[in-house]
Write a protein that holds these residues in place. Sequence first.
Motif, short mmCIF file in Angstrom:
data_model
loop_
_atom_site.label_atom_id
_atom_site.label_comp_id
_atom_site.label_asym_id
_atom_site.label_seq_id
_atom_site.Cartn_x
_atom_site.Cartn_y
_atom_site.Cartn_z
N SER A 1 0.85 -1.19 0.00
CA SER A 1 0.00 0.00 0.00
C SER A 1 0.89 1.23 0.00
CB SER A 1 -0.91 0.00 1.23
OG SER A 1 -1.69 1.18 1.28
N ASN A 2 0.63 2.13 -0.95
CA ASN A 2 1.42 3.36 -1.06
C ASN A 2 2.91 3.06 -1.13
OD1 ASN A 2 -0.93 4.98 -0.88
ND2 ASN A 2 -0.87 4.87 1.35
N ASP A 3 3.26 2.06 -1.94
CA ASP A 3 4.65 1.66 -2.15
C ASP A 3 5.31 1.10 -0.89
OD1 ASP A 3 4.63 2.34 -4.84
OD2 ASP A 3 5.15 4.43 -4.41
N VAL A 4 4.52 0.76 0.12
CA VAL A 4 5.05 0.14 1.33
C VAL A 4 4.65 -1.33 1.32
CG1 VAL A 4 5.03 0.10 3.85
CG2 VAL A 4 4.95 2.29 2.63
N MET A 5 5.63 -2.20 1.29
CA MET A 5 5.36 -3.64 1.23
C MET A 5 5.50 -4.27 2.60
SD MET A 5 7.20 -6.57 -1.12
CE MET A 5 6.36 -6.06 -2.63
N THR A 6 4.59 -5.17 2.93
CA THR A 6 4.64 -5.92 4.18
C THR A 6 4.50 -7.39 3.86
OG1 THR A 6 3.63 -4.10 5.42
CG2 THR A 6 3.59 -6.29 6.43
N LEU A 7 5.44 -8.19 4.33
CA LEU A 7 5.38 -9.63 4.12
C LEU A 7 4.87 -10.31 5.38
CD1 LEU A 7 8.18 -8.47 2.59
CD2 LEU A 7 8.02 -10.78 1.66
N THR A 8 4.18 -11.42 5.20
CA THR A 8 3.58 -12.13 6.32
C THR A 8 4.20 -13.52 6.47
OG1 THR A 8 1.49 -10.97 6.00
CG2 THR A 8 1.44 -12.97 7.33
N VAL A 9 4.50 -13.87 7.70
CA VAL A 9 4.98 -15.21 8.03
C VAL A 9 3.96 -15.85 8.96
CG1 VAL A 9 6.72 -16.53 9.31
CG2 VAL A 9 7.42 -14.73 7.72
N ARG A 10 3.59 -17.08 8.66
CA ARG A 10 2.65 -17.80 9.51
C ARG A 10 3.42 -18.80 10.36
NH1 ARG A 10 -0.44 -22.31 10.20
NH2 ARG A 10 -2.61 -21.99 10.83
N ARG A 11 3.31 -18.64 11.68
CA ARG A 11 3.98 -19.55 12.60
C ARG A 11 3.14 -20.79 12.82
NH1 ARG A 11 5.23 -17.10 17.94
NH2 ARG A 11 6.98 -18.54 17.98
N GLU A 12 3.76 -21.83 13.35
CA GLU A 12 3.07 -23.10 13.54
C GLU A 12 1.90 -22.98 14.52
OE1 GLU A 12 4.43 -27.72 14.10
OE2 GLU A 12 5.12 -26.26 15.56
N ASN A 13 1.98 -22.03 15.43
CA ASN A 13 0.90 -21.88 16.40
C ASN A 13 -0.26 -21.06 15.86
OD1 ASN A 13 1.99 -19.33 16.37
ND2 ASN A 13 1.97 -19.06 18.58
N GLY A 14 -0.22 -20.73 14.57
CA GLY A 14 -1.31 -20.01 13.95
C GLY A 14 -1.13 -18.51 13.91
N GLU A 15 -0.16 -17.98 14.64
CA GLU A 15 0.06 -16.54 14.64
C GLU A 15 0.71 -16.09 13.34
OE1 GLU A 15 0.77 -15.63 19.37
OE2 GLU A 15 2.48 -16.00 18.08
N ARG A 16 0.46 -14.83 13.01
CA ARG A 16 1.05 -14.23 11.82
C ARG A 16 1.97 -13.09 12.23
NH1 ARG A 16 -1.27 -15.74 6.99
NH2 ARG A 16 -3.03 -17.18 7.22
N VAL A 17 3.15 -13.09 11.67
CA VAL A 17 4.15 -12.06 11.97
C VAL A 17 4.36 -11.23 10.71
CG1 VAL A 17 6.49 -11.59 12.78
CG2 VAL A 17 5.27 -13.63 13.60
N GLU A 18 4.28 -9.91 10.85
CA GLU A 18 4.47 -9.01 9.72
C GLU A 18 5.93 -8.57 9.66
OE1 GLU A 18 1.74 -5.81 10.15
OE2 GLU A 18 0.00 -7.01 9.53
N LEU A 19 6.51 -8.64 8.47
CA LEU A 19 7.91 -8.28 8.28
C LEU A 19 8.02 -7.15 7.26
CD1 LEU A 19 9.53 -11.83 7.90
CD2 LEU A 19 9.18 -10.54 10.01
N SER A 20 8.87 -6.20 7.55
CA SER A 20 9.22 -5.21 6.53
C SER A 20 10.13 -5.90 5.52
CB SER A 20 9.95 -4.04 7.18
OG SER A 20 11.24 -4.47 7.63
N PRO A 21 10.32 -5.32 4.33
CA PRO A 21 11.23 -5.93 3.36
C PRO A 21 12.63 -6.18 3.92
CG PRO A 21 9.88 -4.30 2.27
CD PRO A 21 9.58 -4.18 3.73
N ALA A 22 13.13 -5.23 4.70
CA ALA A 22 14.47 -5.40 5.27
C ALA A 22 14.49 -6.58 6.24
CB ALA A 22 14.90 -4.12 5.98
N CYS A 23 13.43 -6.72 7.04
CA CYS A 23 13.36 -7.85 7.97
C CYS A 23 13.21 -9.17 7.22
CB CYS A 23 12.17 -7.67 8.92
SG CYS A 23 12.51 -6.57 10.32
N ALA A 24 12.45 -9.16 6.13
CA ALA A 24 12.27 -10.38 5.35
C ALA A 24 13.60 -10.84 4.77
CB ALA A 24 11.26 -10.14 4.23
#
Length: 444
Positions: free
Chosen positions: A207-230
């Motif tokens: 959104s607005n040139d800002v990308m967010t990647l999502t990781v799904r953990r085994e316990n069902g939680e979702r963690v949002e990562l910035s491109p640098a974190c990814a």
Amino acid sequence: MWKAVFSLERPVPATRTRSESELLKGGATAYGVLVKVARVGGMEQALAAAGPTSSCSITAAARFTAQRPDRSTLPTKAVDLAARMLMEDAALRQRAQRSEEPFERGLALAAASRVPATQVEALTAMRLEPDPKLRLWATAFAECFTRQAEKRNDGSEEALSGAARELAELADEVRAPLRCVEPGELEPVLVDELARGLAESAGYSSSNDVMTLTVRRENGERVELSPACALAAYDAAAAKGGYDEGLLKPLATAMHGDLKLRKAAGQRLARDLDHVQENRRNYLAAELVLAGHEVPRKVTFDATRLSSSSIELEASVRQGNPEAKAVIQKLILCSSDVDQRELALLGYVGTKAAADRAYELARQCPSGKAAAVAALVRMKDPRALKLLPQAMEDWGFNQEALKRALLEAYTPKLGEQLLALEAKGNNQARSAVQYLKAANVMKP
């Protein structure tokens, strides 16, 4: 006891019933044997111990594990009997709850789904659980137990709610932060889960040139990562032997705001293509090439399925493959004003230019060969005799047009060639001969 366990898979119902009865009466010894067999199926078998599909164990299994339909039925039967024993024998159940083995503690927790009266006890036993995964599982069971108690309205909801709140607080201690903006915020536990396949990429948003990647953990939680974190997460997990291309592909192919990160992501994916599943490797390489990255691996394409290989074809020609260039030139030739399915209509034009065009298309375009030869046959062009065997071998589109042309512009030389092809076992030629004989054009 071992003989009784293996008899659980016998096809005779009476034998299975006797074995179950023997095991259920076997006490701690039988339970120990059943647990050893159940352990073969892994922890998800323990989560399935409750049985009914509406149970909390199935809910937890869906959240935390990937069910495998091809697994053996013996561990499933063993865990079912072990769970029944735990619910019927309080001493055995309490021993399992205090066991040094996480598997047994998990089995005792899941088995409580069968008997609501044991659920508070099961959750209380999890308060001191040292295994992080089991603590997370316990929160899921606690939530489900509480919902079921509310529906039962039997007075147990308050105690279960209290246990659920306490377990949720304990689980927070093992949860990774739900967002990572700077690489320094990346939690080692998340990296370890990515490396071991216990967490995986689950898409991205922009959104607005800002990308967010999502990781799904085994316990069902979702963690949002910035491109640098990814990128940092990929590097850290790869150093431990885990390669999740989903962390980098959006950066390498869809991100436009940070060219440095985009290039770095593409370089890593190109370097690690051998770690990508084989059925996705070539396509990912093609996507990287089209995104402007240097890819040492040569992209291949299927010349017989160009409609579904356009990305690979374009990538291949960008890598300098002369064969790809020739195929594209052929595509341009074959997709001109005259549609391949309508090439036979050139036969009605009857000009030398039309004949030359049909001949060229028949030579260059396999999928339009039958229609183009139909045009030549209709114009009685002698080149039709040269191309007829190929048209019969590579039937292509518009077979009926060729049959009609043979019928309406039949010559003895065409008949001789069709008979020769039929003698060689060509099914299309045999069909044409039968068609022409039935129409009394060719002599029987």
